[in-house]
Design an enzyme around this catalytic site. Structure first.
Site, short mmCIF file in Angstrom:
data_model
loop_
_atom_site.label_atom_id
_atom_site.label_comp_id
_atom_site.label_asym_id
_atom_site.label_seq_id
_atom_site.Cartn_x
_atom_site.Cartn_y
_atom_site.Cartn_z
N HIS A 84 0.94 -1.25 0.06
CA HIS A 84 -0.07 -0.11 0.20
C HIS A 84 0.95 1.34 -0.11
CE1 HIS A 84 -3.44 2.62 0.68
NE2 HIS A 84 -2.68 3.25 1.41
N ASP A 163 -15.17 3.16 7.12
CA ASP A 163 -14.11 3.90 6.90
C ASP A 163 -14.68 4.70 5.56
OD1 ASP A 163 -11.39 4.77 6.25
OD2 ASP A 163 -11.71 3.84 4.31
N ARG A 170 -14.07 13.29 6.40
CA ARG A 170 -12.62 13.89 6.74
C ARG A 170 -12.31 14.73 5.67
NH1 ARG A 170 -9.12 8.89 7.23
NH2 ARG A 170 -7.43 10.48 7.45
N SER A 185 -7.73 4.01 8.97
CA SER A 185 -8.28 3.94 7.84
C SER A 185 -7.56 3.01 6.85
CB SER A 185 -8.15 5.38 7.03
OG SER A 185 -8.58 5.28 5.54
N LYS A 189 -8.79 -1.26 6.28
CA LYS A 189 -9.10 -2.13 5.07
C LYS A 189 -7.94 -3.29 4.59
CE LYS A 189 -9.05 2.18 3.09
NZ LYS A 189 -9.15 3.35 2.49
N1 URA Z 1 -5.69 6.64 2.14
C1 URA Z 1 -6.66 5.95 3.02
O1 URA Z 1 -7.05 4.86 2.53
N2 URA Z 1 -6.96 6.64 4.27
C2 URA Z 1 -6.36 7.72 4.56
O2 URA Z 1 -6.97 8.23 5.65
C3 URA Z 1 -5.35 8.28 3.76
C4 URA Z 1 -4.99 7.68 2.59
#
Ligand code: URA
Length: 427
Positions: A84, A163, A170, A185, A189
């Site tokens: 990621h 999320d 946000r 966040s 995932k």
């Molecule tokens: N990517 C995400 O999935 N969440 C965040 O808060 C920032 C970047």
């Protein structure tokens, strides 16, 4: 157990830690619509200002995971590893990386997103390949992981639905940058997805969420701890995002550059980061002796790419789209390119049509920016530094405005310090 939302907000506003029961309740009640957006906005701001400790972040993450389904890859015949990136300009690394790692009998489930703002989205890039489709069912994804080893697809709506709601809130309340909220966040995932190993590419610099190394290190440490505590082998690299990665920013432009890397060529920084992340993923998946550089050189990674694209309906040999119009930005004086700012280039690419302002907007496959020089290169007055690409030439003016101050040529002989690409590692 039920709480009063105001009581939870006031506790965090006054600098207290939230109890497990308060966290479980507020995430669940917000997902169900019982806690209102304005209440969650206030709580997010209190978290941004007063922080959370490690146990609170872990519980917040667990509550977000519990809001949706959990996937499992345990029935696959090979180990899984995922990567990621926290997002950057010209960051196309997932494209060559996923098939490259799959060459070594590791399954790579890349659940990716679309771009919003100045950073591009992996799915938007791949959708510039004729026929390629991002939406797969869980069964199709599992089949592809078994047959091909790599899949890059859209995350299903069942993973951490809390999320999706929180992130959208946000985005419009100035609370994206809170480290506990970013870490929970991303990791909710990834943990819900069920990968066995995870390599995080935490970007640092003007084109990233985290502008300085200290904050990026804190974010990386927080995410590595969350992953490790949840039983996922997790490691983070801190990498430079003060200038774009490679020589392209924009969807089809970046796919072309990725294919060059898979063919054994491509810009040195893209190759370096692809290999550094591949080695971390292979190591974490129990393949420490694998040689990813050899797989780029001998065509095995390209074969895996072709199979991955074909499995999702794409034609890897089809001509990729080009934008209809171009505009060249030239050096105004002789000298050394001192700054080519990632954020400025990201905004320019976005304004040219490579990105979207609202999530339902379309993107232009051919739009973006091509770099002809990188910081530290000698440039001559009148020579091209950037080429802007778009189907809609009325966008050139606004893209050039974004670049003002972002392209700086220093007098010849100036010693320009070029930052290393990999700035640190946290495990
Ligand atoms: N990517 C995400 O999935 N969440 C965040 O808060 C920032 C970047």
């Amino acid at each position: 157990m039920s709480f009063d939302a105001v009581e939870v907000i006031v506790a965090k506003r006054d600098g207290h830690r939230l109890s497990d029961a308060q966290i479980d309740w507020v995430i669940d009640a917000y997902t169900r619509g019982e806690v209102a957006d304005e209440q969650m906005s206030a709580l997010n701001m209190a978290i941004l200002l007063n922080g959370m400790d490690r146990a609170e972040i872990a519980r917040w993450t667990a509550a977000m995971i519990a809001s949706g389904e959990r996937m499992s890859f345990s029935h696959l015949s090979r180990p899984t590893a995922d990567k990621h990136s926290t997002g950057g300009v010209g960051d196309k690394i997932t494209l060559p990386l996923a098939p490259l790692v799959a060459v070594f009998d590791v399954a790579v489930p890349q659940l990716s997103g679309r771009g919003l703002g100045h950073t591009g989205g992996t799915l938007d890039k791949l959708e510039s390949i004729p026929g390629w489709r991002a939406a797969l069912s869980n069964d199709e994804m599992m089949r592809q992981l078994e047959d091909v080893g790599a899949v890059i697809c859209q995350a299903g709506s069942g993973l951490a639905p809390a999320d999706r709601k929180l992130y959208a809130l946000r985005d419009v309340t100035g609370t994206v940058e809170a480290i506990p909220l970013i870490a929970s966040s991303i990791m909710s995932k990834k943990i819900a997805e069920g990968t066995g190993a995870l390599v995080l590419d935490v970007k640092v610099g003007s084109g990233a969420f985290m502008k300085d190394l200290d904050r990026a290190s804190e974010l990386a440490r927080t995410m590595v701890d969350l992953g490790t505590d949840a039983g996922v082998r997790t490691v983070a690299l801190l990498t430079d995002m003060s200038t774009p990665l490679g020589l392209t920013a924009g969807n089809a432009l970046e796919v072309r550059e990725s294919v060059e890397v898979l063919a054994g060529g491509g810009p040195a920084d893209v190759v370096e980061l692809t290999l550094a992340l591949a080695r971390e993923m292979l190591d974490a998946a129990g393949r420490p002796d694998a040689d990813p550089a050899a797989a780029l050189a001998d065509g095995r990674a390209m074969d895996a790419w072709n199979r991955m694209i074909e499995a999702q309906g794409g034609d890897p040999r089809a001509e990729l789209p080009w934008a209809r119009e171009t505009d060249v930005v030239v050096a105004e004086s002789d000298g050394v390119l001192e700054t080519l700012d990632a954020y400025a280039v990201g905004i320019a690419a976005w304004r040219l049509g490579a990105g979207r302002a609202r999530k339902e907007d379309p993107v232009q496959a051919g739009a973006g920016v091509v770099l002809h020089a990188r910081p530290g290169d000698t440039v001559r007055a009148g020579e091209p530094i950037l080429t802007l690409h778009t189907d809609t030439p009325e966008r050139f003016g606004r893209a050039r405005e974004a670049l003002e101050g972002g392209v700086v040529v220093a007098p010849a002989g100036t010693d320009v310090a070029v930052r290393p690409l990999v700035l640190g590692r946290i495990d």
